[in-house]
Enzyme design. Structure first.
Site, short mmCIF file in Angstrom:
data_model
loop_
_atom_site.label_atom_id
_atom_site.label_comp_id
_atom_site.label_asym_id
_atom_site.label_seq_id
_atom_site.Cartn_x
_atom_site.Cartn_y
_atom_site.Cartn_z
N ARG A 97 118.12 -28.18 -62.66
CA ARG A 97 117.38 -27.25 -61.79
C ARG A 97 117.21 -25.88 -62.42
O ARG A 97 116.24 -25.19 -62.13
CB ARG A 97 118.03 -27.19 -60.41
CG ARG A 97 117.89 -28.53 -59.65
CD ARG A 97 118.61 -28.53 -58.33
NE ARG A 97 120.03 -28.28 -58.45
CZ ARG A 97 120.96 -29.22 -58.62
NH1 ARG A 97 120.61 -30.49 -58.70
NH2 ARG A 97 122.23 -28.90 -58.71
N GLU B 70 135.26 -30.63 -59.99
CA GLU B 70 136.19 -30.93 -58.90
C GLU B 70 136.82 -32.31 -59.07
O GLU B 70 137.97 -32.51 -58.70
CB GLU B 70 135.42 -30.85 -57.58
CG GLU B 70 136.31 -30.85 -56.37
CD GLU B 70 135.55 -30.59 -55.09
OE1 GLU B 70 136.17 -30.72 -54.03
OE2 GLU B 70 134.36 -30.26 -55.14
#
Length: 176
Positions: free
Chosen positions: A61, A98
């Site tokens: 993006r 994560e």
């Protein structure tokens, strides 16, 4: 268009990618030409007078915001890709996610040694991807003077992590 209307253009997706997470989806900006134009116009206004020699965009993006911005200012555009997507010699850097680790790369031959880079991504959270991007640019002898994101999550302390480079976002969202 202004920041309030940009805020309305950003889709919120609760419980994605896992329960308890509110995901800010910038893809909704691209179906609203005024919102997308606002983002690029703001970037140009922010950086037109800064000493930026080149732009580095983080997959994927970040590419969408960095490309029209770089074209408008006549700046070289370096693509920072996920591991294994680029042919030829690359600089690479692993970073923590994560749920594990990831690795990004950039062509060695595309990094301009001694130049000041603006690194662009869509959203700045923990600063992990951008720190890895800076590492890659520094491997090539370049310097990161600025980081830019459309969205910032300042409660995650990315500004401290990314210092001494300046970090700019168009809109910030804070925790509850």
């Amino acid at each position: 268009m202004n920041a309030e209307l940009l805020d309305k253009a950003i889709r919120r997706v609760p419980d994605f990618p896992k329960p308890g997470i509110l995901f800010y989806d910038i893809t909704s900006i691209f179906v609203q030409p005024d919102a997308f134009k606002y983002c690029i116009d703001q970037m140009v206004e922010l950086y037109k007078d800064k000493k930026i020699d080149a732009v580095a965009a983080v997959e994927s993006r970040g590419f969408l915001f960095a490309a029209p911005f770089a074209e408008r200012l006549g700046l070289p555009l370096l693509l920072i890709r996920k591991k294994g997507k680029l042919p030829g010699e690359v600089y690479s850097c692993s970073y923590a996610l994560e749920y594990g680790t990831a690795e990004i790369e950039a062509h060695k031959s595309d990094i301009q040694s001694g130049k000041n880079y603006l690194v662009v991504d869509d959203l700045i959270a923990t600063g992990g991807t951008l720190t890895a991007s800076r590492n890659i640019l520094e491997q090539g002898g370049a310097k990161v003077s600025d980081f830019f994101g459309v969205i910032g999550l300042p409660d995650l302390n990315y500004e401290k992590i990314l210092a001494p480079a300046r970090t700019t976002t168009l809109i910030n969202y804070r925790g509850k």
